[in-house]
Design a protein around this motif. Sequence first.
Motif, PDB file in Angstrom:
ATOM      1  N   ALA A  61       0.833  -1.204   0.000  1.00  0.00           N
ATOM      2  CA  ALA A  61       0.000   0.000   0.000  1.00  0.00           C
ATOM      3  C   ALA A  61       0.868   1.255   0.000  1.00  0.00           C
ATOM      4  O   ALA A  61       0.582   2.218  -0.724  1.00  0.00           O
ATOM      5  CB  ALA A  61      -0.935  -0.007   1.204  1.00  0.00           C
ATOM      6  N   ALA A  62       1.944   1.260   0.794  1.00  0.00           N
ATOM      7  CA  ALA A  62       2.850   2.406   0.826  1.00  0.00           C
ATOM      8  C   ALA A  62       3.529   2.590  -0.530  1.00  0.00           C
ATOM      9  O   ALA A  62       3.669   3.713  -1.021  1.00  0.00           O
ATOM     10  CB  ALA A  62       3.886   2.230   1.920  1.00  0.00           C
TER      11      ALA A  62
ATOM     12  N   ILE B  46       4.253   5.679  -5.646  1.00  0.00           N
ATOM     13  CA  ILE B  46       4.374   5.805  -7.105  1.00  0.00           C
ATOM     14  C   ILE B  46       3.306   6.708  -7.714  1.00  0.00           C
ATOM     15  O   ILE B  46       3.421   7.089  -8.870  1.00  0.00           O
ATOM     16  CB  ILE B  46       4.398   4.427  -7.813  1.00  0.00           C
ATOM     17  CG1 ILE B  46       3.108   3.650  -7.586  1.00  0.00           C
ATOM     18  CG2 ILE B  46       5.622   3.638  -7.403  1.00  0.00           C
ATOM     19  CD1 ILE B  46       3.013   2.370  -8.394  1.00  0.00           C
ATOM     20  N   LYS B  47       2.293   7.076  -6.934  1.00  0.00           N
ATOM     21  CA  LYS B  47       1.299   8.031  -7.421  1.00  0.00           C
ATOM     22  C   LYS B  47       1.853   9.456  -7.461  1.00  0.00           C
ATOM     23  O   LYS B  47       1.313  10.321  -8.144  1.00  0.00           O
ATOM     24  CB  LYS B  47       0.063   8.034  -6.509  1.00  0.00           C
ATOM     25  CG  LYS B  47      -0.799   6.809  -6.630  1.00  0.00           C
ATOM     26  CD  LYS B  47      -1.967   6.906  -5.664  1.00  0.00           C
ATOM     27  CE  LYS B  47      -2.791   5.638  -5.637  1.00  0.00           C
ATOM     28  NZ  LYS B  47      -3.868   5.734  -4.615  1.00  0.00           N
ATOM     29  N   ILE B  48       2.930   9.691  -6.727  1.00  0.00           N
ATOM     30  CA  ILE B  48       3.509  11.028  -6.606  1.00  0.00           C
ATOM     31  C   ILE B  48       4.336  11.347  -7.857  1.00  0.00           C
ATOM     32  O   ILE B  48       5.149  10.531  -8.296  1.00  0.00           O
ATOM     33  CB  ILE B  48       4.376  11.128  -5.335  1.00  0.00           C
ATOM     34  CG1 ILE B  48       3.514  10.891  -4.109  1.00  0.00           C
ATOM     35  CG2 ILE B  48       5.080  12.476  -5.255  1.00  0.00           C
ATOM     36  CD1 ILE B  48       4.298  10.728  -2.829  1.00  0.00           C
ATOM     37  N   SER B  49       4.130  12.534  -8.396  1.00  0.00           N
ATOM     38  CA  SER B  49       4.857  12.969  -9.582  1.00  0.00           C
ATOM     39  C   SER B  49       6.359  12.972  -9.310  1.00  0.00           C
ATOM     40  O   SER B  49       6.820  13.511  -8.307  1.00  0.00           O
ATOM     41  CB  SER B  49       4.394  14.371  -9.967  1.00  0.00           C
ATOM     42  OG  SER B  49       5.154  14.858 -11.034  1.00  0.00           O
ATOM     43  N   GLY B  50       7.119  12.358 -10.191  1.00  0.00           N
ATOM     44  CA  GLY B  50       8.572  12.325 -10.048  1.00  0.00           C
ATOM     45  C   GLY B  50       9.080  11.156  -9.235  1.00  0.00           C
ATOM     46  O   GLY B  50      10.288  10.990  -9.072  1.00  0.00           O
ATOM     47  N   VAL B  51       8.188  10.331  -8.710  1.00  0.00           N
ATOM     48  CA  VAL B  51       8.596   9.166  -7.928  1.00  0.00           C
ATOM     49  C   VAL B  51       8.168   7.916  -8.690  1.00  0.00           C
ATOM     50  O   VAL B  51       6.988   7.626  -8.820  1.00  0.00           O
ATOM     51  CB  VAL B  51       7.962   9.158  -6.514  1.00  0.00           C
ATOM     52  CG1 VAL B  51       8.345   7.899  -5.754  1.00  0.00           C
ATOM     53  CG2 VAL B  51       8.378  10.402  -5.744  1.00  0.00           C
ATOM     54  N   GLY B  52       9.150   7.208  -9.206  1.00  0.00           N
ATOM     55  CA  GLY B  52       8.872   5.986  -9.938  1.00  0.00           C
ATOM     56  C   GLY B  52       8.990   4.770  -9.039  1.00  0.00           C
ATOM     57  O   GLY B  52       9.319   4.884  -7.849  1.00  0.00           O
ATOM     58  N   PRO B  53       8.756   3.597  -9.599  1.00  0.00           N
ATOM     59  CA  PRO B  53       8.842   2.367  -8.807  1.00  0.00           C
ATOM     60  C   PRO B  53      10.215   2.134  -8.174  1.00  0.00           C
ATOM     61  O   PRO B  53      10.298   1.676  -7.036  1.00  0.00           O
ATOM     62  CB  PRO B  53       8.516   1.268  -9.823  1.00  0.00           C
ATOM     63  CG  PRO B  53       7.708   1.934 -10.873  1.00  0.00           C
ATOM     64  CD  PRO B  53       8.237   3.333 -10.953  1.00  0.00           C
ATOM     65  N   ARG B  54      11.291   2.455  -8.891  1.00  0.00           N
ATOM     66  CA  ARG B  54      12.637   2.261  -8.326  1.00  0.00           C
ATOM     67  C   ARG B  54      12.861   3.163  -7.113  1.00  0.00           C
ATOM     68  O   ARG B  54      13.419   2.739  -6.112  1.00  0.00           O
ATOM     69  CB  ARG B  54      13.714   2.555  -9.375  1.00  0.00           C
ATOM     70  CG  ARG B  54      13.778   1.556 -10.470  1.00  0.00           C
ATOM     71  CD  ARG B  54      14.680   0.432 -10.102  1.00  0.00           C
ATOM     72  NE  ARG B  54      14.796  -0.473 -11.232  1.00  0.00           N
ATOM     73  CZ  ARG B  54      15.401  -1.611 -11.159  1.00  0.00           C
ATOM     74  NH1 ARG B  54      15.964  -1.988 -10.041  1.00  0.00           N
ATOM     75  NH2 ARG B  54      15.468  -2.398 -12.207  1.00  0.00           N
TER      76      ARG B  54
ATOM     77  N   LYS C 209      14.149  18.416  -2.318  1.00  0.00           N
ATOM     78  CA  LYS C 209      12.887  18.753  -2.992  1.00  0.00           C
ATOM     79  C   LYS C 209      11.955  17.543  -3.068  1.00  0.00           C
ATOM     80  O   LYS C 209      10.750  17.664  -2.859  1.00  0.00           O
ATOM     81  CB  LYS C 209      13.155  19.294  -4.396  1.00  0.00           C
ATOM     82  CG  LYS C 209      13.726  20.687  -4.408  1.00  0.00           C
ATOM     83  CD  LYS C 209      13.889  21.201  -5.820  1.00  0.00           C
ATOM     84  CE  LYS C 209      14.478  22.606  -5.792  1.00  0.00           C
ATOM     85  NZ  LYS C 209      14.618  23.162  -7.138  1.00  0.00           N
ATOM     86  N   THR C 210      12.521  16.382  -3.366  1.00  0.00           N
ATOM     87  CA  THR C 210      11.699  15.167  -3.424  1.00  0.00           C
ATOM     88  C   THR C 210      11.150  14.835  -2.045  1.00  0.00           C
ATOM     89  O   THR C 210       9.984  14.453  -1.913  1.00  0.00           O
ATOM     90  CB  THR C 210      12.523  13.979  -3.971  1.00  0.00           C
ATOM     91  OG1 THR C 210      13.063  14.336  -5.239  1.00  0.00           O
ATOM     92  CG2 THR C 210      11.672  12.736  -4.111  1.00  0.00           C
ATOM     93  N   ALA C 211      11.969  15.000  -1.013  1.00  0.00           N
ATOM     94  CA  ALA C 211      11.523  14.736   0.352  1.00  0.00           C
ATOM     95  C   ALA C 211      10.356  15.652   0.724  1.00  0.00           C
ATOM     96  O   ALA C 211       9.363  15.201   1.307  1.00  0.00           O
ATOM     97  CB  ALA C 211      12.679  14.920   1.337  1.00  0.00           C
ATOM     98  N   GLU C 212      10.456  16.929   0.359  1.00  0.00           N
ATOM     99  CA  GLU C 212       9.371  17.874   0.644  1.00  0.00           C
ATOM    100  C   GLU C 212       8.097  17.492  -0.094  1.00  0.00           C
ATOM    101  O   GLU C 212       6.998  17.569   0.449  1.00  0.00           O
ATOM    102  CB  GLU C 212       9.806  19.295   0.265  1.00  0.00           C
ATOM    103  CG  GLU C 212      10.859  19.868   1.190  1.00  0.00           C
ATOM    104  CD  GLU C 212      11.437  21.190   0.699  1.00  0.00           C
ATOM    105  OE1 GLU C 212      11.045  21.664  -0.396  1.00  0.00           O
ATOM    106  OE2 GLU C 212      12.287  21.748   1.415  1.00  0.00           O
TER     107      GLU C 212
ATOM    108  N   LEU D 179       2.045  12.695   0.821  1.00  0.00           N
ATOM    109  CA  LEU D 179       1.687  11.519   1.618  1.00  0.00           C
ATOM    110  C   LEU D 179       0.930  11.860   2.900  1.00  0.00           C
ATOM    111  O   LEU D 179       0.429  10.959   3.564  1.00  0.00           O
ATOM    112  CB  LEU D 179       2.940  10.717   1.980  1.00  0.00           C
ATOM    113  CG  LEU D 179       3.637  10.004   0.837  1.00  0.00           C
ATOM    114  CD1 LEU D 179       4.927   9.365   1.311  1.00  0.00           C
ATOM    115  CD2 LEU D 179       2.725   8.972   0.203  1.00  0.00           C
ATOM    116  N   LYS D 180       0.859  13.140   3.224  1.00  0.00           N
ATOM    117  CA  LYS D 180       0.205  13.536   4.476  1.00  0.00           C
ATOM    118  C   LYS D 180      -1.233  13.004   4.521  1.00  0.00           C
ATOM    119  O   LYS D 180      -2.033  13.264   3.640  1.00  0.00           O
ATOM    120  CB  LYS D 180       0.209  15.052   4.618  1.00  0.00           C
ATOM    121  CG  LYS D 180      -0.224  15.499   5.995  1.00  0.00           C
ATOM    122  CD  LYS D 180       0.096  16.949   6.221  1.00  0.00           C
ATOM    123  CE  LYS D 180      -0.217  17.276   7.656  1.00  0.00           C
ATOM    124  NZ  LYS D 180       0.723  18.158   8.245  1.00  0.00           N
TER     125      LYS D 180
END
Length: 190
Positions: free
Chosen positions: A70-71, A76-84, A119-122, A128-129
Motif C-alpha cells: 500500500a505504501a 508511485i502516485k507522486i509525480s517524479g517518484v517511480g517504482p525504483r 525537494k523530493t523529500a518535501e 503523503l500527508k
Amino acid sequence: MIGKLTGTLDDKNPPQVIVDCHGVGYEVLVPMSTFYNLPELGARVSLLTHFVVREDAQILYGFATQAERAAFRELIKISGVGPRTALSVLSGMSVAELSQAVTLQEGGRLVKVPGIGKKTAERLLLELKGKLGPDIGVAASVANDSQADILQALLALGYSDKEAAAALKALPTDVGVSEGIRLALRALGK
C-alpha cells in the motif's frame, strides 16, 4: 494483474528474487525489508505483488506485507517518484518509520534515503500527508499535540524511534510538553 505469488524461492540476489510457481520462475524486485525476511532457498514463499507495465519492460515488485504494498502504491502516485525510487524509500525505512516521518513532517529522515533529495523529500511529505494512516508505527502512540511535541523533541535530541516511543508510552496522557520531556529524559537516562 498479478496480485500475489506463492511458490518456491529459487534465487536471492538483492533486490531481485526468483519465485518458482509450478515451473515458471518469476523475477520479482523486493525492498530490503522484505528481502531480509525471506526464508532460505528452496523454501515456500508468498509475496504480494504490484505489476508495472512500461513500454520497454514488464516488472513485478513484491512485498511481504499489505502495508508495504500500500505504501509503495501511494509513493508511485507522486509525480517524479517511480517504482525504483519507491522501492529505495521502502528499503531505506520501514512503513512505520515513513508514516512517522510524514506525520511529524521530518524531511531530514527522508533525505537520508539514497536517491531522495531535499525537494523530493518535501514533495513526499506534502503528498503523503494523511494517506499512510495515522495508526501505523509510533504515530499510533501519539494521543495529542503535546505528546507529538514530546516525541519530536526526543527525536531531535538524537534518541531512536524505539527509545522515544518507549519513553512516550511510559508518560501519563495528560502531561504537558515541558514536564513530559523532563520525565522522558529521566526515564531514558536510567
